[in-house]
Design a protein around this motif. Structure first.
Motif, short mmCIF file in Angstrom:
data_model
loop_
_atom_site.label_atom_id
_atom_site.label_comp_id
_atom_site.label_asym_id
_atom_site.label_seq_id
_atom_site.Cartn_x
_atom_site.Cartn_y
_atom_site.Cartn_z
N CYS A 164 -1.62 -0.94 11.78
CA CYS A 164 -0.89 -1.47 11.00
C CYS A 164 -0.44 -3.32 11.84
CB CYS A 164 0.67 -0.33 11.19
SG CYS A 164 2.18 -0.69 10.42
N ASN B 286 -0.27 -2.06 6.07
CA ASN B 286 -1.40 -1.70 6.48
C ASN B 286 -2.85 -2.68 6.13
OD1 ASN B 286 -0.47 0.83 7.78
ND2 ASN B 286 -0.36 1.46 5.71
N ASP C 151 -2.71 -1.49 1.60
CA ASP C 151 -1.68 -0.94 0.82
C ASP C 151 -2.09 -1.35 -0.20
OD1 ASP C 151 -0.90 -0.16 3.28
OD2 ASP C 151 1.05 -1.85 3.80
#
Length: 271
Positions: free
Chosen positions: A205, A258, A271
């Protein structure tokens, strides 16, 4: 765009000067003055136009081609990127980005071309603003190579050195083609990663540092422009490192995403 219009007026200088010399030389029956007038139109005019194009490109890249913001505007007061001549906000929201694309696609005629040009200029200057010192040096060297190489084409042709003109043309076209192929490969390898490879990759992340324009595709008529797809180059920071990913989705600066690490500094957004 007013700065661009004002800059283009410089081309009138060699035109007016050349015509005036030609008329004056013809009226006075002075062949030398007449010849100078022809030379100004024949050489001075294209040289001036070339210089204007180069200067315009430099101003566009550095973001100095935009009109000055009003003195009482918020953008003018809060502009902290050191470029007072840019009226664009340093941070753009997803809604603003898609709204600008929609403005291009919903406008017609010259207005469509104008909005498309403004959209491209804004992203070009934003790319330069977020470039590292190394990227800026390489970019200016690449720009200088293309400009010098392009300028040598008509010079060699004017001197009758056709082999030199042909070599310079091939270098110019080949360099642009090679750069396009490299960008295409980088985009596709980042956006089209197999599911099996993603399973084995490390998912992290990170925070979006910048979302920059990489390429666009579209269609249109003679004057109308339509943007059908935009590919963005996203700079992501995570654990003190910076990664680069390509995506067709616009991400706002500071947004969390992410991503999977697919190389030393390459990534794929999940994502």
């Amino acid at each position: 765009m007013k700065k661009l219009y004002k800059l283009s007026l410089v081309v009138l200088v060699p035109i007016i000067t050349g015509i005036a010399l030609c008329v004056g030389g013809y009226a006075a029956k002075n062949e030398q003055v007449l010849l100078i007038g022809f030379r100004v139109l024949q050489i001075g005019l294209p040289v001036t136009m070339f210089v204007l194009v180069v200067v315009g490109l430099i101003l566009m890249i550095t973001g100095r081609l935009f009109d000055d913001p009003p003195s009482n505007s918020d953008d003018g007061k809060n502009n902290t990127d050191g470029n007072k001549s840019s009226s664009r906000k340093s941070i753009k929201t997803r809604e603003e980005e898609y709204s600008e694309i929609n403005e291009v696609n919903s406008s017609h005629g010259y207005d469509s071309t104008l909005k498309s040009g403004e959209y491209m200029m804004e992203h070009t200057s934003n790319n330069y603003k977020h470039a590292t010192d190394k990227e800026k040096v390489f970019g200016w060297l690449f720009f200088a190579f293309l400009i010098i190489d392009f300028a040598l084409i008509p010079i060699f042709a004017f001197l009758g050195i056709m082999i030199g003109a042909l070599v310079c043309f091939c270098l110019f076209a080949g360099t642009i083609l090679l750069a396009g192929i490299i960008k295409f490969i980088l985009e596709k390898t980042s956006m089209r990663v197999s599911k099996s490879k993603l399973k084995d990759a490390k998912i992290i992340c990170g925070t979006v540092k910048a979302c920059l324009l990489s390429s666009t595709s579209g269609y249109g008529g003679r004057y109308t422009t339509r943007i059908s797809k935009v590919t963005y180059r996203v700079k992501i920071e995570a654990d003190g490192k910076e990664y680069t990913a390509y995506t067709d989705k616009f991400f706002e600066e500071g947004e969390s995403v992410n991503f999977a690490v697919t190389g030393k500094s390459r990534a794929t957004i999940t994502d």
